[in-house]
Write a protein that holds these residues in place. Structure first.
Motif, PDB file in Angstrom:
ATOM      1  N   ASP A 129      90.753 -16.122  17.179  1.00 12.61           N
ATOM      2  CA  ASP A 129      89.866 -15.817  16.058  1.00 12.61           C
ATOM      3  C   ASP A 129      90.619 -15.223  14.887  1.00 12.61           C
ATOM      4  N   GLY A 130      91.870 -14.869  15.083  1.00 14.95           N
ATOM      5  CA  GLY A 130      92.659 -14.298  13.999  1.00 14.95           C
ATOM      6  C   GLY A 130      92.227 -12.882  13.689  1.00 14.95           C
ATOM      7  N   PRO A 131      92.861 -12.268  12.722  1.00 13.22           N
ATOM      8  CA  PRO A 131      92.513 -10.896  12.378  1.00 13.22           C
ATOM      9  C   PRO A 131      91.151 -10.826  11.707  1.00 13.22           C
ATOM     10  N   ARG A 132      90.417  -9.786  11.966  1.00 14.18           N
ATOM     11  CA  ARG A 132      89.120  -9.591  11.331  1.00 14.18           C
ATOM     12  C   ARG A 132      89.340  -8.646  10.163  1.00 14.18           C
ATOM     13  N   LEU A 133      89.355  -9.229   8.980  1.00 12.84           N
ATOM     14  CA  LEU A 133      89.715  -8.461   7.796  1.00 12.84           C
ATOM     15  C   LEU A 133      88.770  -7.313   7.504  1.00 12.84           C
ATOM     16  N   ASP A 134      87.499  -7.449   7.924  1.00 13.72           N
ATOM     17  CA  ASP A 134      86.564  -6.383   7.598  1.00 13.72           C
ATOM     18  C   ASP A 134      86.874  -5.092   8.344  1.00 13.72           C
ATOM     19  N   ILE A 135      87.750  -5.144   9.352  1.00 13.39           N
ATOM     20  CA  ILE A 135      88.154  -3.928  10.056  1.00 13.39           C
ATOM     21  C   ILE A 135      88.865  -2.990   9.078  1.00 13.39           C
ATOM     22  N   THR A 136      89.522  -3.547   8.063  1.00 12.56           N
ATOM     23  CA  THR A 136      90.235  -2.717   7.105  1.00 12.56           C
ATOM     24  C   THR A 136      89.287  -2.037   6.112  1.00 12.56           C
ATOM     25  N   LEU A 137      88.042  -2.446   6.098  1.00 10.91           N
ATOM     26  CA  LEU A 137      87.079  -1.815   5.199  1.00 10.91           C
ATOM     27  C   LEU A 137      86.568  -0.523   5.827  1.00 10.91           C
ATOM     28  N   THR A 138      86.298   0.447   4.993  1.00  9.84           N
ATOM     29  CA  THR A 138      85.686   1.677   5.482  1.00  9.84           C
ATOM     30  C   THR A 138      84.227   1.374   5.831  1.00  9.84           C
ATOM     31  N   PRO A 139      83.592   2.222   6.621  1.00  9.94           N
ATOM     32  CA  PRO A 139      82.173   1.995   6.932  1.00  9.94           C
ATOM     33  C   PRO A 139      81.307   1.896   5.665  1.00  9.94           C
ATOM     34  N   ARG A 140      81.584   2.711   4.664  1.00 12.37           N
ATOM     35  CA  ARG A 140      80.800   2.664   3.429  1.00 12.37           C
ATOM     36  C   ARG A 140      81.049   1.350   2.684  1.00 12.37           C
ATOM     37  N   GLN A 141      82.307   0.908   2.652  1.00 14.84           N
ATOM     38  CA  GLN A 141      82.619  -0.370   1.997  1.00 14.84           C
ATOM     39  C   GLN A 141      81.909  -1.517   2.710  1.00 14.84           C
ATOM     40  N   ARG A 142      81.822  -1.465   4.046  1.00 16.71           N
ATOM     41  CA  ARG A 142      81.089  -2.497   4.796  1.00 16.71           C
ATOM     42  C   ARG A 142      79.613  -2.475   4.439  1.00 16.71           C
ATOM     43  N   GLU A 143      79.046  -1.282   4.295  1.00 17.86           N
ATOM     44  CA  GLU A 143      77.630  -1.190   3.909  1.00 17.86           C
ATOM     45  C   GLU A 143      77.419  -1.803   2.527  1.00 17.86           C
ATOM     46  N   VAL A 144      78.301  -1.476   1.593  1.00 20.19           N
ATOM     47  CA  VAL A 144      78.190  -2.015   0.238  1.00 20.19           C
ATOM     48  C   VAL A 144      78.348  -3.533   0.266  1.00 20.19           C
ATOM     49  N   MET A 145      79.340  -4.044   0.993  1.00 20.78           N
ATOM     50  CA  MET A 145      79.583  -5.487   1.036  1.00 20.78           C
ATOM     51  C   MET A 145      78.438  -6.231   1.719  1.00 20.78           C
ATOM     52  N   LYS A 146      77.826  -5.619   2.704  1.00 22.53           N
ATOM     53  CA  LYS A 146      76.677  -6.246   3.356  1.00 22.53           C
ATOM     54  C   LYS A 146      75.560  -6.461   2.338  1.00 22.53           C
ATOM     55  N   ALA A 159      70.622   2.695  -5.043  1.00 15.05           N
ATOM     56  CA  ALA A 159      69.347   3.272  -4.604  1.00 15.05           C
ATOM     57  C   ALA A 159      69.212   3.216  -3.085  1.00 15.05           C
ATOM     58  N   THR A 160      69.604   2.113  -2.484  1.00 16.74           N
ATOM     59  CA  THR A 160      69.497   1.944  -1.030  1.00 16.74           C
ATOM     60  C   THR A 160      70.393   2.925  -0.280  1.00 16.74           C
ATOM     61  N   LEU A 161      71.610   3.115  -0.786  1.00 14.97           N
ATOM     62  CA  LEU A 161      72.572   3.964  -0.081  1.00 14.97           C
ATOM     63  C   LEU A 161      72.598   5.410  -0.578  1.00 14.97           C
ATOM     64  N   GLY A 162      71.812   5.709  -1.599  1.00 13.36           N
ATOM     65  CA  GLY A 162      71.788   7.070  -2.131  1.00 13.36           C
ATOM     66  C   GLY A 162      73.069   7.454  -2.842  1.00 13.36           C
ATOM     67  N   LEU A 163      73.655   6.491  -3.566  1.00 15.49           N
ATOM     68  CA  LEU A 163      74.900   6.710  -4.290  1.00 15.49           C
ATOM     69  C   LEU A 163      74.677   6.496  -5.784  1.00 15.49           C
ATOM     70  N   SER A 164      75.645   6.891  -6.590  1.00 16.94           N
ATOM     71  CA  SER A 164      75.594   6.555  -8.011  1.00 16.94           C
ATOM     72  C   SER A 164      76.119   5.132  -8.187  1.00 16.94           C
ATOM     73  N   GLU A 165      75.755   4.486  -9.287  1.00 13.45           N
ATOM     74  CA  GLU A 165      76.259   3.134  -9.561  1.00 13.45           C
ATOM     75  C   GLU A 165      77.777   3.158  -9.703  1.00 13.45           C
ATOM     76  N   HIS A 166      78.310   4.227 -10.273  1.00 16.29           N
ATOM     77  CA  HIS A 166      79.759   4.342 -10.424  1.00 16.29           C
ATOM     78  C   HIS A 166      80.443   4.329  -9.050  1.00 16.29           C
ATOM     79  N   THR A 167      79.874   5.041  -8.087  1.00 20.00           N
ATOM     80  CA  THR A 167      80.455   5.084  -6.751  1.00 20.00           C
ATOM     81  C   THR A 167      80.374   3.716  -6.077  1.00 20.00           C
TER      82      THR A 167
END
Length: 195
Positions: A129-146, A159-167
Motif C-alpha cells: 500500500d506504500g506510505p500513508r502520507l496523512d500520517i505526517t499530518l497532525t490530528p488538527r490538520q487531518r480534521e481540517v483536510m477532512k 466554525a465547526t472546529l472552534g478556530l479562527s479563519e487565520h488558524t
C-alpha cells in the motif's frame, strides 16, 4: 470548448453531465456504456468510492482527465488513471491538440502528458500500500483536510472546529506543504486518495 469539440468531432455524440451521479443516470437512459468519459479535476475529485467503482466497472469506456494542476494530475494518474490505462492532458491546450488527443483515445490509444509522467512518483508495487502520507499530518490538520475534502470553506471549517479563519488557513497551508500539494483542491484530492 465542448461546442468546438463537437464541431470537430462531428461523428461523435457528446454529452455534458454536470452531476457526479452521471454514471447511474447515463446507464439508466442509454443502451450502452459511453466510449469515453473526460472529467476535469473538480469532477474527478468529487467522485465517491461508489462512483469510482461504477466508473471502473465500465471496462470498455476510455477515461481521461483534463487537468489544470500538474500535481493533481500526477496524483490522479498514479492512483486512479494508470491502473485503468487512462489518459491525462491539459485542460487549457490548443483546440486542435485537444481534438487530436480525443481522436487518439477514441481509437484505442492512451495519451499521458509528459509533464505528468515526470512529475508522478513511481508506482507502488502490487501488494504494498506504500506510505500513508496523512500520517505526517497532525490530528488538527487531518480534521481540517477532512472538512476541506467535503467542500467546506474556511469560514465553515473555523466554525465547526472552534478556530479562527487565520488558524484554519495556517493548518491548511501546513497540510498542503506536507501533502506536496500546490493548492487546496490538489490537497483535498491527495488527502482523499490516502485516507
Amino acid at each position: 470548448m465542448i461546442a468546438a469539440t463537437g464541431q470537430d468531432l462531428d461523428d461523435v455524440q457528446l454529452s455534458v453531465v454536470p452531476d457526479p451521479d452521471f454514471l447511474s443516470d447515463f446507464a439508466a437512459t442509454q443502451d450502452r456504456a459511453p466510449n469515453l468519459v473526460v472529467m476535469d479535476e473538480q469532477t474527478l475529485g468529487s467522485l465517491t468510492d461508489s462512483q469510482l467503482e461504477q466508473l471502473n466497472a465500465l471496462h470498455w469506456t476510455a477515461l481521461g482527465l483534463a487537468y489544470n494542476s500538474i500535481g493533481y494530475a500526477a496524483t490522479s494518474y498514479r492512483t486512479v488513471l494508470a491502473p485503468r490505462n487512462g489518459s491525462v492532458f491539459a485542460l487549457n491546450m490548443r483546440l486542435d491538440l485537444w481534438v487530436t488527443i480525443l481522436r487518439l483515445i477514441l481509437h484505442g490509444g492512451v495519451y499521458v502528458c509528459p509533464h505528468v509522467v515526470h512529475h508522478a512518483p513511481p508506482p507502488v508495487p502490487d501488494g504494498d500500500d506504500g506510505p500513508r502520507l496523512d500520517i505526517t499530518l497532525t490530528p488538527r490538520q487531518r480534521e481540517v483536510m477532512k472538512l476541506v475534502s467535503e467542500g467546506r470553506c474556511n469560514k465553515e471549517i473555523a466554525a465547526t472546529l472552534g478556530l479562527s479563519e487565520h488558524t484554519v488557513k495556517l493548518h491548511l497551508h501546513n497540510a498542503n506543504r506536507r501533502l506536496g500539494a500546490s493548492n487546496r483542491t490538489e490537497a483535498a484530492m491527495r488527502f482523499r486518495s490516502i485516507r
